[in-house]
Design an enzyme around this catalytic site. Structure first.
Site, PDB file in Angstrom:
ATOM      1  N   SER A 130       0.603  -1.221   0.039  1.00  0.00           N
ATOM      2  CA  SER A 130       0.157  -0.183   0.201  1.00  0.00           C
ATOM      3  C   SER A 130       0.910   1.303  -0.001  1.00  0.00           C
ATOM      4  O   SER A 130       2.029   1.273   0.093  1.00  0.00           O
ATOM      5  CB  SER A 130      -0.822  -0.017   1.026  1.00  0.00           C
ATOM      6  OG  SER A 130      -0.228   0.338   2.450  1.00  0.00           O
ATOM      7  N   LYS A 131       0.254   2.387   0.145  1.00  0.00           N
ATOM      8  CA  LYS A 131       0.894   3.695  -0.068  1.00  0.00           C
ATOM      9  C   LYS A 131       2.026   3.913   1.043  1.00  0.00           C
ATOM     10  O   LYS A 131       3.111   4.584   0.982  1.00  0.00           O
ATOM     11  CB  LYS A 131      -0.003   4.725  -0.120  1.00  0.00           C
ATOM     12  CG  LYS A 131      -0.650   4.843  -1.338  1.00  0.00           C
ATOM     13  CD  LYS A 131      -1.199   6.449  -1.511  1.00  0.00           C
ATOM     14  CE  LYS A 131      -1.924   6.197  -2.803  1.00  0.00           C
ATOM     15  NZ  LYS A 131      -3.365   7.000  -2.861  1.00  0.00           N
TER      16      LYS A 131
END
Ligand code: GLU
Length: 471
Positions: A239-240
């Site tokens: 994820s980010k």
């Protein structure tokens, strides 16, 4: 049998690293078997789909060189076809109208949750023979088979069995007549002759439902291969939090498309210990059966390492071609400095990516602002005045502005002054580049050119003079 694979992104954001890997594996498989690779935009969710996202996906695929043989098809342009299939299914009895209200479905859900049951439709309208209530637009549900099981022979996961009793009658058309994902994907895969569905593990739950619809339509099943998820190095879903997850962010950060593609290929797939694969090698060697079941870890350091291998090994011309847009982006006029092929050949071993390459090469193409403070403090002291003055004179008389003559001139000055070479070369380097690190001084001078070199030495001499006067 002609192999047909597809990449069907929903255009709701950026092109995710994981989606790019899915696209790559489909592309590789099609290429490997001289098949066709289809690009299909699954844009039926009109609220979340945007033209900008379609563009970003297409840009990302083009940048990676994942060219498609067909498409892009847009599902929003195929509504007539979906309507036709839904009508056919209603006629055949493989689908039915459902008039259940939101409230009813909600209380059904709550009751099931209270009993710790998996929420599922209870088939209330499945066998209703009466006409529905007036004024209520029904949804259409698929009549999922009851009893028995769906057995998937997944090329990555092996045999996966799901009992039909686990599956409820899912909605294939909303009350406004628009089709849902499960229907559109199945109709498209059938109509487009897709033979292999290679997609993320997160779709494994959808597969038995889709197989049941395919069978209800009397079509042959494609082969399925569900790819392992991609995690960060901490083992959590990518994820980010782990850094950039959009393909174009890597482009903007100066990663070569070849490197990213190579790295993506290795996320879940391997061929012995080999790390670096050319595009043709990947095509020749790729095999779905060699895809790992376990999740893959996205390791940025490894990607950077792969990128450096490419920077060092690519042909000069290819590297120059890849770097050109980054110089333009930085507002550099490449005509105002050395030939780009020559530049990349001296910088390639010193940089980590193309943005880095541009940043470290600006001084070749335009004058720099202030000297780097530390470098000037250390190397442009009053003692540097004489070496700089002498090296300027020596360089001014160089007639053949190439590395050997330039180096000989610098050495000559050091010898005459009875100083180590660094006492001449370092001030010179700071004078020419503004900083204390650059490629070899002879290469640097050769590329910066005569006029610029002499003018920059003059500027540095002024700087030292003023500094000496002040000190
Ligand atoms: N549009 C779906 C997605 O982006 C693709 C589903 C599929 O591969 O069948 O997740």
């Amino acid at each position: 049998m002609k192999i047909v694979t597809r990449f069907p992104p929903s255009p709701t954001g950026y092109l995710h690293i994981g989606s790019a890997r899915t696209a790559l594996f489909n592309w590789l498989y099609a290429k490997r078997h001289s098949g066709r690779f289809i690009l299909r935009i699954e844009d039926t969710d009109r609220e979340r789909s945007t033209d900008a996202a379609v563009e970003v996906i297409i840009d990302g695929l083009r940048w990676l060189g994942l060219d498609w043989d067909e498409g892009p098809y847009f599902q929003t342009q195929r509504f007539d076809r979906y309507r036709e299939v839904i009508a056919e299914m209603l006629r055949a009895g493989t689908a039915y109208h459902c008039y259940c209200s939101k409230e009813r479905l909600e209380s059904l859900r709550e009751a099931q949750m209270a009993q710790k049951l998996k929420p599922r439709y209870d088939g209330h309208c499945r066998d209703c023979s009466e006409p529905g209530p007036a004024g209520v637009a029904p949804v259409v549900r698929f009549r999922n088979p009851q009893g028995g099981e769906v057995v998937i022979d997944d090329r990555v996961r092996g045999e996966v069995r799901i009992s039909n009793d686990e599956l409820d009658d899912l909605i294939i058309a909303r009350a406004d007549g628009t089709p849902t994902y499960h229907l559109t994907v199945v109709v498209d895969d059938i109509d487009m002759g897709v033979t292999h569905v290679i997609r993320g593990d997160d779709h494994l739950n959808n597969t038995p439902r889709q197989i049941n619809i395919i069978e209800a339509l009397g079509a042959p099943r494609p082969v399925y291969a569900h790819l392992p998820m991609i995690n960060g190095t901490d083992g959590r879903k990518l994820s980010k939090r782990h850094g950039a997850i959009s393909v174009l962010e890597y482009r903007n950060a100066g990663i070569l498309p070849e490197s990213l593609l190579n790295y993506l290929a290795r996320l879940g797939w391997s061929h012995g210990d080999q790390e670096i694969f050319s595009r043709d090698e990947m095509i020749a060697l790729f095999d779905i059966d060699a895809v790992n079941k376990a999740p893959a870890n996205f390791d940025l350091d490894k990607l950077m390492w792969v990128n450096q291998q490419y920077l060092q090994q690519m042909s000069e011309a290819d590297l120059a071609r890849a770097a050109r847009p980054y110089f333009h982006e930085a507002g550099i006029d490449l005509a105002a400095g050395p030939d780009l092929n020559a530049l990349v050949s001296v910088q390639r071993d010193r940089v980590r990516n193309l943005v880095d390459l541009v940043e470290r090469s600006l001084f070749f193409y335009r004058d720099f602002g202030d000297f780097d403070e530390q470098a000037a403090k250390k190397h442009l002291r009053p003692v540097a005045f004489e070496p700089l003055r002498q090296v300027r004179a020596a360089l001014e008389s160089v007639t053949d502005w190439h590395e050997p003559a330039l180096l000989a001139a610098i050495h000559g000055v050091a010898e005459r002054m009875n100083e180590p070479i660094g006492k001449v070369a370092q001030p010179l380097r700071v004078a020419i580049t503004g900083a204390a690190a650059s490629p070899g001084i002879d290469q640097t001078l050769a590329l910066v050119g005569r006029e610029r070199t002499l003018a920059r030495i003059d500027r540095a001499l002024d700087y030292v003079r003023v500094r000496g006067a002040v000190a």
